[in-house]
Design a protein around this motif. Sequence first.
Motif, PDB file in Angstrom:
ATOM      1  N   LEU A 187      67.850 -52.489 -32.344  1.00 16.69           N
ATOM      2  CA  LEU A 187      67.379 -53.178 -33.542  1.00 16.69           C
ATOM      3  C   LEU A 187      65.869 -53.064 -33.577  1.00 16.69           C
ATOM      4  N   ASP A 247      64.177 -50.607 -34.783  1.00 16.21           N
ATOM      5  CA  ASP A 247      63.684 -49.241 -34.926  1.00 16.21           C
ATOM      6  C   ASP A 247      63.430 -48.938 -36.388  1.00 16.21           C
ATOM      7  N   GLU A 248      62.387 -48.172 -36.612  1.00 15.90           N
ATOM      8  CA  GLU A 248      62.064 -47.833 -37.992  1.00 15.90           C
ATOM      9  C   GLU A 248      62.692 -46.505 -38.369  1.00 15.90           C
ATOM     10  N   GLY A 249      62.677 -46.228 -39.642  1.00 13.82           N
ATOM     11  CA  GLY A 249      63.144 -44.913 -40.085  1.00 13.82           C
ATOM     12  C   GLY A 249      64.656 -44.848 -40.166  1.00 13.82           C
ATOM     13  N   PRO A 250      65.145 -43.736 -40.706  1.00 19.17           N
ATOM     14  CA  PRO A 250      66.612 -43.617 -40.857  1.00 19.17           C
ATOM     15  C   PRO A 250      67.288 -43.518 -39.494  1.00 19.17           C
ATOM     16  N   ALA A 251      68.512 -43.982 -39.459  1.00 16.49           N
ATOM     17  CA  ALA A 251      69.254 -43.961 -38.199  1.00 16.49           C
ATOM     18  C   ALA A 251      69.663 -42.536 -37.870  1.00 16.49           C
TER      19      ALA A 251
END
Lengths: 506, 579
Positions: B108, B110-114
């Motif tokens: 949880l 984390d930035e940006g797309p998975a």
Amino acid sequence: MSDESVHAALRSDAPLVVIEAPAGCGKTYQGAAYARDAAAILKSGRLLILTHTHAACSVFDSRTSGAGSRVEIKTIDSFIGQIAGAYHAGLGVPKDAATWARQTKDGYDLLAVKIAALLKRYPAIARALACRYPVVICDEHQDSTGERHAAIMSLHEQGAKLRLFADPMQTVFTAKTHIGGCPPLDWGALTSQAQAFERLDTPHRWANGCPNLGRWILTAREALKRGDRIDLRNGIPDSVTIVHADNIAQQRSVFVPAPGDRGPIDAFANEHQSLLILTRYNNTATGLRSAFNRRLPLWEGHNRLDLEKLVDALSSSNGDKDAVAKAAVAFVQATCVGFSGTAFANNLLADVADGCTKRRTNKPAKIQALARLILAEPDHRGASKLLSRLADFRTTDADFRPIQIDALKEFYEACRLKDFATASAGFAEISQRRTYSRPSPPRKAISTIHKAKGLECDRVIIAPCDAATFRDDHLSRCLLYVAISRPMKRLMFVVPRVNPSPLTLV
Amino acid sequence: MPAPIIMRLTIERFRGVASFTWQPAKGSNVILGGGDAGKTTILDAIGLLLNPTNAVSLSDADYFGRTVADGFKIEAVMSLPPELMAGQTHRPSWPWEWKNGNAVPPALGDEGPAGDPVYILRVSGTSDLELLWEIVQPNGETDFLSVGLRRAIGVIRLGGDDRNDRDLRLVQGSALDRLLSDRSLRSRLGSKLAKSEVKDELDPDAKKALAELDTAFKIKALPDKLDLAVTGAQGVTITALIGLTADKAGVQLPLANWGSGTRRLAALAIAEQTQDALPITIVDEVERGLEPYRQRGLMQELQDGAAQTFLTTHSASVVSAATNSSLWYLDHKGNIGPLDRKKIADHQKKEPETFLARLSIIAEGATEVGFVNALLEKVLEGPPEQYGIRVSDGGGHETALGLLEALSEGGLMFGGFADDESGKHPQRWRRVKDKLGPLLFRWDSGCLEVNLIRAVPADRLEDLIQGTDDGPGSRLRTLADRLGLAVKEFATIKASAGDSLVPLIIEAALGQVPTGKDSEKKTYSSHAQTWFKTPAGGRELADKLFSLGLWPTFKPTLMPFLNAVRGAVGLPPREDIMP
């Protein structure tokens, strides 16, 4: 809306099926039967049943035996704990997430928030779960917080078929504010979102009791749901009795019926059938115990709020003998009657404060003996030994006989804290054992409505049915419905003449 | 269902591989490299990880340095469809997140797309010579990686040996077995075969002998009521004896009777037939048993399919046909690096053996090719090919630089032998030099001819001009033409040129066109061929290096390069070119 339509809806191809399941209408039967049928035709993966209590897990387990490993039954919190254990590093919890949640205040709610966020950010995880569990059945879904519901819906969005059983009239647990910003489950939105929405409406539970009572309870439920009042003047079956009784107690929220009104109440209670006397607040329940001459035990349910408070206080006491003594005294006063300041508590605290230097005799000396236990071990062990010694004194010593333990189980669980390294470890272990041993209530008991949810008995007395207990709000309506749906044979309302509940028409 | 894909492969201490990490491409991967670089080991590692049975026996030779105690590990980060995982594991398998070339536990915050979901599969060789297959979960725990899951992912192996026949028979886990997936066949056949009345087939004498044997057994208190039937044997099930047959001129013959190429293609075709499956395909030596036209056909099929494939080859026609594949080179150090198709395409066409050698040296031009080959023959005491060394023509300064850049970017070790062209591209050459070290040789200034010619003492110039076969005549002609002389006598030329004899020779050797003579460009530039601008000319220069006594001058600059080449093929360095 019938047993047949529910049966068909469950087995349809609809991805989301919601079943409104009032108490006693056979939801567990329907759920388990569907589980057996669905598991048998699963091509891959398993069927998952999610409940809120371990008791419900056992019930489903016994009713789906034979399905083998194709059916997995867990509490929703265990399920969340399992996901958290796999991804603990990225969630900021220890590897044994379930134990952490047990030992942390609101631990499971916190985990639910994290898991809901995790599944939202990583749909691949929800998809892996949906492939493993292509069919998910949720029991008592009205008790799920917004986050738990969101987590289940993440699986649904990735392809899992959902079958939700819920009773919007039994949402008694989500009223308290919880961690997390997710709004609570919206019944209206959920039922319109479902491709199939059905209602169970046959009061099966009362088939062996009083069928008229069962039907009347369902009608009353409808009235409460609509926002109306339950009409206790007309059309009530013989199994429902109204008794008008005034309250002679002075303290707030304590109810003691006036002697002149007690007759029918006592007669009702003295019958040989199983009985629950239900009320809303803990201290009302304790007060009722006195009202019935302490002959009826308290049903303590599965939570131990006072024990939790004691454990919290002891954990933060850090060797402060006075803090330990205060915590112990608070616990005794919460769970027992008769341990008043003048009679016992003040002396005890004074002795602890001055180190038991004063020479004492007779009763004060025995109080001092209790104080010495805390001085010897100013921690959870000393407090716990004090409680044990107090219980001993109760039986052996006339001075201590006025002390009466109301919350027996809670008290004796506190006595066992000394066997553990820390208070919290002890509390976690004791709670764990209690969760799995699942004691059942005594044949006749006094209980809060919260603790009685899920129980059945022959007779119920609701006392008092007044405006302070059952206000005109959703929670009160749910509590009233839970209360009236417990008895299988006879129901009695004790209604004060002054300030009766706005939910009933007398 | 999408195909399973290996996103990253790690091999540690398996056979000859100490430590190896590779991110293959999603589609077709063709691995090139010299002998014994480890190409087959990589394929075997993948095959072992996804092996459809547990019946594999290890020997100590499978462990690096034969140290069994240290164990070995083969691990792959794989993209697998979740439907595949769901049915196969007892406990849930949790996906990791693929981020920047690594598998990380989803977190949880984390930035940006998975990133895409991936799983980590591993097989370890234990210190007990046993194999342990595992799935690694994001929380570090491991679960058993079952045979069922490995079969569901699937692997097709077309090996380098003739074990192809395995896939043509109903051996457990073979391609044919997976295609037919008739589970109870074994037991049904077993009981049927056991019932066959062999006794009735016997001729009368044999029947009598059997009956007498039965009597003798009874007398000796041995089991009696003897009969004959089909029985299995140790290690060979009845079904393993069942294989595909096909029609050849009216007779049903086992497929094993056809040529090896056909058998291979058949095995591949069986594997492709299995419904819904896109197994990882491993082919060692794509060309084995196949003529070039079938090689191209097979290559087409493999690279156009949807499954991820890993191929090795020594065939130039396969490499040419691999237009839709990712090319990789495994150098002599065991490093794998990409070959940029665009950048190497031209070179690949002209010198296809470059990437099939153990160590390739890119020489700038034809002269350098001959020169380097000649020197290497001396310093290796044998032809360079024997050591898997190939010197190829880089096609000029610019092209050679571009090629060396493309190769060294991928971390590959190649050799280079190039000029300094008026200090052009200093940064680019520096970068390449940093990567290749002493394996790259560059003249500090000028080219090979210039450096050598300038070093020749004045009294030996005539010997320099002396060609190998046809005498100095044509070379003297080029000099005379440039001076405008009719006579091609050395003395005359020398007298005419005076001090600028050496520059004149250089001009002629390089084929430079004198100013104002652009109309005769072709004539002048062809002078170079008469001199040294051929591989033979390069060899001649190498010989003259020694015969004209120039070696001591050049030994300090050339010896490091030659020793680097020796080191690359595992030979110790030397003081001098000859011992």
